[in-house]
Motif scaffolding. Structure first.
Motif, PDB file in Angstrom:
ATOM      1  N   UNK A   6      -3.749 -10.653  -1.801  1.00  0.00           N
ATOM      2  CA  UNK A   6      -2.988 -10.653  -0.553  1.00  0.00           C
ATOM      3  C   UNK A   6      -3.035  -9.285   0.124  1.00  0.00           C
ATOM      4  N   UNK A   7      -2.917  -8.231  -0.674  1.00  0.00           N
ATOM      5  CA  UNK A   7      -3.001  -6.880  -0.114  1.00  0.00           C
ATOM      6  C   UNK A   7      -4.368  -6.679   0.527  1.00  0.00           C
ATOM      7  N   UNK A   8      -5.413  -7.101  -0.158  1.00  0.00           N
ATOM      8  CA  UNK A   8      -6.765  -6.961   0.389  1.00  0.00           C
ATOM      9  C   UNK A   8      -6.906  -7.738   1.693  1.00  0.00           C
ATOM     10  N   UNK A   9      -6.437  -8.976   1.714  1.00  0.00           N
ATOM     11  CA  UNK A   9      -6.554  -9.812   2.912  1.00  0.00           C
ATOM     12  C   UNK A   9      -5.815  -9.179   4.099  1.00  0.00           C
ATOM     13  N   UNK A  10      -4.649  -8.624   3.833  1.00  0.00           N
ATOM     14  CA  UNK A  10      -3.848  -8.043   4.906  1.00  0.00           C
ATOM     15  C   UNK A  10      -4.411  -6.722   5.419  1.00  0.00           C
ATOM     16  N   UNK A  11      -5.135  -6.001   4.582  1.00  0.00           N
ATOM     17  CA  UNK A  11      -5.583  -4.665   4.970  1.00  0.00           C
ATOM     18  C   UNK A  11      -7.060  -4.555   5.333  1.00  0.00           C
ATOM     19  N   UNK A  20      -5.919   4.405   6.096  1.00  0.00           N
ATOM     20  CA  UNK A  20      -5.587   5.651   5.408  1.00  0.00           C
ATOM     21  C   UNK A  20      -4.080   5.771   5.167  1.00  0.00           C
ATOM     22  N   UNK A  21      -3.272   5.251   6.097  1.00  0.00           N
ATOM     23  CA  UNK A  21      -1.827   5.247   5.893  1.00  0.00           C
ATOM     24  C   UNK A  21      -1.461   4.391   4.684  1.00  0.00           C
ATOM     25  N   UNK A  25       0.312   5.587   1.235  1.00  0.00           N
ATOM     26  CA  UNK A  25       1.489   4.945   0.661  1.00  0.00           C
ATOM     27  C   UNK A  25       1.253   4.591  -0.800  1.00  0.00           C
ATOM     28  N   UNK A  26       0.061   4.135  -1.124  1.00  0.00           N
ATOM     29  CA  UNK A  26      -0.270   3.828  -2.516  1.00  0.00           C
ATOM     30  C   UNK A  26      -0.182   5.102  -3.360  1.00  0.00           C
ATOM     31  N   UNK A  27      -0.677   6.209  -2.823  1.00  0.00           N
ATOM     32  CA  UNK A  27      -0.591   7.487  -3.543  1.00  0.00           C
ATOM     33  C   UNK A  27       0.868   7.882  -3.746  1.00  0.00           C
ATOM     34  N   UNK A  28       1.702   7.661  -2.719  1.00  0.00           N
ATOM     35  CA  UNK A  28       3.128   7.949  -2.837  1.00  0.00           C
ATOM     36  C   UNK A  28       3.758   7.125  -3.949  1.00  0.00           C
TER      37      UNK A  28
END
Length: 81
Positions: A6-11, A20-21, A25-28
């Motif tokens: 789902x994350x892949x599909x949305x991004x 990059x944002x 966020x993933x790095x955060x």
């Protein structure tokens, strides 16, 4: 479909700057998890602390809000006094 799919599909169709944002966020989130593990604090502990919080001071305001917000009434002068 699992969460990663789902994350892949949305991004996948995001412009580069927004992608990059998401990456930032993933790095955060990873850094946050690492800090929690290092300090020994777990999310479950914070949730249980929240459940123990005394909210009685705020309960008195529960009956004040009726679920309707009139933005125009905010600008009426008598309401500001």
């Amino acid at each position: 479909m699992n969460t990663l799919e789902l994350i892949y599909q949305e991004t996948k169709d995001l412009p580069e700057t927004e992608a990059r944002e998401v990456l930032d966020f993933v790095a955060f989130l990873k850094a946050k998890r690492r800090r929690e593990l290092e300090s020994g604090v777990k999310s479950q502990h914070r949730e249980s602390d929240l459940e123990k919080t005394d909210m009685s001071e705020f309960d008195q305001f529960g009956s004040v809000y009726d679920g309707h917000f009139d933005r125009d009434a905010c600008y009426v002068r008598p309401n500001l006094l």
